[in-house]
Write a protein that holds these residues in place. Structure first.
Motif, PDB file in Angstrom:
ATOM      1  N   ILE A   3       8.114  -2.219 -11.826  1.00  0.00           N
ATOM      2  CA  ILE A   3       7.269  -2.737 -10.581  1.00  0.00           C
ATOM      3  C   ILE A   3       6.242  -3.795 -11.378  1.00  0.00           C
ATOM      4  O   ILE A   3       6.036  -3.918 -12.455  1.00  0.00           O
ATOM      5  N   GLU A   4       5.424  -4.419 -10.242  1.00  0.00           N
ATOM      6  CA  GLU A   4       4.290  -5.230 -10.895  1.00  0.00           C
ATOM      7  C   GLU A   4       3.280  -4.705 -10.298  1.00  0.00           C
ATOM      8  O   GLU A   4       2.888  -4.240  -8.844  1.00  0.00           O
ATOM      9  N   ILE A   5       1.951  -4.537 -10.865  1.00  0.00           N
ATOM     10  CA  ILE A   5       0.644  -3.946 -10.587  1.00  0.00           C
ATOM     11  C   ILE A   5       0.296  -5.319 -10.013  1.00  0.00           C
ATOM     12  O   ILE A   5      -0.410  -6.251 -11.005  1.00  0.00           O
ATOM     13  N   ARG A  65       3.942  -3.626  -6.287  1.00  0.00           N
ATOM     14  CA  ARG A  65       5.080  -4.325  -5.930  1.00  0.00           C
ATOM     15  C   ARG A  65       6.460  -3.829  -6.448  1.00  0.00           C
ATOM     16  O   ARG A  65       6.565  -3.898  -7.706  1.00  0.00           O
ATOM     17  N   ILE A  66       7.657  -3.501  -5.922  1.00  0.00           N
ATOM     18  CA  ILE A  66       8.724  -3.113  -6.599  1.00  0.00           C
ATOM     19  C   ILE A  66       9.543  -4.426  -6.901  1.00  0.00           C
ATOM     20  O   ILE A  66       9.732  -5.242  -6.113  1.00  0.00           O
ATOM     21  N   THR A  67       9.864  -4.611  -8.274  1.00  0.00           N
ATOM     22  CA  THR A  67      10.661  -5.685  -8.529  1.00  0.00           C
ATOM     23  C   THR A  67      12.031  -5.404  -9.151  1.00  0.00           C
ATOM     24  O   THR A  67      12.628  -6.237  -9.361  1.00  0.00           O
ATOM     25  N   PRO A  75       5.424   8.918 -10.336  1.00  0.00           N
ATOM     26  CA  PRO A  75       4.552   8.399 -11.609  1.00  0.00           C
ATOM     27  C   PRO A  75       4.527   6.821 -11.885  1.00  0.00           C
ATOM     28  O   PRO A  75       5.672   6.143 -11.818  1.00  0.00           O
ATOM     29  N   ILE A  76       3.423   6.270 -12.172  1.00  0.00           N
ATOM     30  CA  ILE A  76       3.277   4.975 -12.611  1.00  0.00           C
ATOM     31  C   ILE A  76       3.113   4.994 -14.226  1.00  0.00           C
ATOM     32  O   ILE A  76       2.088   5.511 -14.518  1.00  0.00           O
ATOM     33  N   ILE A  77       3.862   4.168 -14.855  1.00  0.00           N
ATOM     34  CA  ILE A  77       3.667   4.167 -16.581  1.00  0.00           C
ATOM     35  C   ILE A  77       3.571   2.768 -16.630  1.00  0.00           C
ATOM     36  O   ILE A  77       3.994   1.986 -16.179  1.00  0.00           O
ATOM     37  N   GLN A  78       2.461   2.723 -17.652  1.00  0.00           N
ATOM     38  CA  GLN A  78       2.308   1.510 -18.193  1.00  0.00           C
ATOM     39  C   GLN A  78       1.794   1.396 -19.599  1.00  0.00           C
ATOM     40  O   GLN A  78       0.739   2.286 -20.051  1.00  0.00           O
ATOM     41  N   ASN A  79       2.531   0.607 -20.602  1.00  0.00           N
ATOM     42  CA  ASN A  79       2.064   0.835 -22.040  1.00  0.00           C
ATOM     43  C   ASN A  79       2.278   2.257 -22.494  1.00  0.00           C
ATOM     44  O   ASN A  79       1.463   2.681 -23.390  1.00  0.00           O
ATOM     45  N   PRO A 100       3.204  -6.154 -15.340  1.00  0.00           N
ATOM     46  CA  PRO A 100       4.420  -5.349 -15.392  1.00  0.00           C
ATOM     47  C   PRO A 100       4.043  -3.694 -15.787  1.00  0.00           C
ATOM     48  O   PRO A 100       3.259  -3.546 -16.399  1.00  0.00           O
ATOM     49  N   ALA A 101       4.791  -2.996 -14.981  1.00  0.00           N
ATOM     50  CA  ALA A 101       4.554  -1.455 -15.254  1.00  0.00           C
ATOM     51  C   ALA A 101       6.015  -0.941 -14.496  1.00  0.00           C
ATOM     52  O   ALA A 101       6.999  -1.714 -14.391  1.00  0.00           O
ATOM     53  N   SER A 102       6.090   0.438 -14.468  1.00  0.00           N
ATOM     54  CA  SER A 102       7.139   0.919 -14.213  1.00  0.00           C
ATOM     55  C   SER A 102       6.937   2.430 -13.240  1.00  0.00           C
ATOM     56  O   SER A 102       5.623   2.886 -13.510  1.00  0.00           O
TER      57      SER A 102
END
Length: 424
Positions: A351-353, A370-372, A391-395, A335-337
């Motif tokens: 989203i999902e990486i 992938r957009i979830t 931007p892709i954000i994770q943690n 998972p990410a966003s």
């Protein structure tokens, strides 16, 4: 005699088999490392980073820089070699800022890949997500192609054939440089034109004879462009007003080539509607660019394969909160966003990486995403044109930016590592 001869032949065969096995292992190991081991690694000073390549071979580290110390599995690596099992996790760290050139050797003796390791301090940036308007000016006059000129007698001629070609930049006319479209039009007449052309990074001097057309106007039979505009998404800003956007370069719509620019302007923009993406047809954000005086928010200085870069007004970044940058080895599948604007405001969507390719250095397809988020899918169908740079954000860290959509499946696409963008 027969027994010894058989043993000798068996020995030769065994040697050949072992040699072939070593060659196959070296070739496959080189290919695997090219895809999975990055050529450039950034580490935070004083932090121990874990790596897990899960590849069943042994390799050794050799540091070509003895000026400072790099630690592998907490062992100091200077001129000495440290052998590690790449099927198991290992750690790398350093207490000093600097750069190291490390050589990975298969079986401890076959040099198979050079890795640049840079020890840096933690970086914080302001995440973007806002839709922006872009207007760029080419470095000289971009040649899109050449064509025929119909003369008064009804015959045709292609005056620029073999002299100019698609992708050329006219940077000089009759000895004058920093030329514009109007300069070229004014220079076209009965006399031959002396042009300076930039092609594949090299300068050429050519002569072109204009042709009188059926209307009595001199022409050179060349399609040209000097500017371009559109909308995209800003990825990040720094507290001193630098920005990066798009995650990929601006290419010319006709030639498909990366555009060489002399500069450009950044404008505020507004999303009016969304054309939803579907299999085989990419969607698109439809918007307007506010090109009035107050709508201009910055300047563009660079267009390269990792995105566009420049400076925004101080007022744009004042009061904005920063977040840390996540390095590529910190990214995990899962998972990410993303932050993007598909209506009146920037919002965060899930989203999902799905895949991470660490070996894609300075490439804008290092991440498969992938957009979830059901809300975003309902609005856009997935990734659409104009979302590049989201931007892709994770943690809680900025790790990358959206760059491309898969035409066959708009819910999926690619992303670039944020550290690749920051190198520019």
């Amino acid at each position: 005699m027969r027994t010894s001869e058989v043993k000798r032949k068996c020995g030769i065969r065994l040697y050949v088999i072992l040699l072939l096995a070593a060659v196959v292992a070296a070739v496959y190991g080189h290919y695997w490392m090219k895809i999975n081991v990055p050529s450039q690694i950034k580490l935070l000073v004083g932090e121990e980073e874990q790596f897990d390549f899960s590849f069943p071979i042994e390799a050794s580290f050799t540091d070509e820089n003895a000026a400072s110390v790099l630690y592998v599995n907490q062992q100091p690596l200077a001129k000495d070699e440290i052998r590690i099992d790449l099927s198991k996790p290992f750690s790398v760290s350093s207490d000093e800022l600097g750069e190291h050139e490390v050589v990975l050797k298969l079986f401890g003796w076959i040099p198979i890949k050079e890795v640049s390791i840079e020890i840096i301090e933690e970086i914080e940036v302001i995440p973007g997500g806002e839709v922006i308007g872009l207007q760029i000016e080419t470095e000289g006059i971009l040649v899109l192609g050449t064509g025929m000129v119909t003369k008064r007698d009804g015959t045709t001629e292609e005056p620029a054939k073999g002299i100019l070609k698609s992708g050329d930049y006219i940077v000089g006319i009759n000895g004058e440089y920093k030329v514009s479209r109007s300069d070229l039009l004014e220079a076209i007449g009965a006399e031959p034109l002396s042009l300076t052309v930039k092609r594949d990074g090299k300068l050429y001097h050519v002569t072109l004879q204009p042709v009188l057309d059926a209307a009595g106007v001199y022409r050179i039979g060349t399609w040209i462009r000097t500017d371009a505009q559109g909308i995209g998404t800003i990825t990040y800003m720094t507290t001193n007003g630098e920005f990066g956007a798009l995650g990929h370069g601006i290419t010319d719509v006709d030639t498909g080539l990366l555009m060489h620019i002399s500069g450009g302007k950044l404008f505020d923009a507004e999303v009016l509607s969304v054309v939803k993406g579907k299999s085989g047809t990419p969607g698109e954000l439809i918007g307007i660019i506010r090109q009035s005086g107050i709508g201009r928010i910055g300047d563009i200085s660079t267009n390269c394969s990792q995105g566009i870069y420049g400076q925004v007004k101080r007022s744009v970044v004042e009061g904005e909160e920063t977040i840390p940058v996540g390095l590529k080895q910190e990214i995990t599948v899962g998972p990410a966003s993303i932050l993007c604007q598909v209506d009146s405001a920037v919002r965060e969507y899930a989203i999902e990486i799905e895949k991470i390719e660490l070996g894609r250095t300075n490439d804008n397809k290092g991440l498969v995403i992938r957009i979830t988020d059901e809300n975003l899918l309902a609005k856009t169908g997935g990734i659409v044109q104009g979302m590049s740079g989201s931007p892709i954000i994770q943690n809680g860290k900025l790790i990358g930016a959206v760059t491309h959509v898969l035409i066959s499946d708009p819910t999926k696409g690619y992303g670039i590592f944020i550290e690749s963008m920051l190198e520019n």
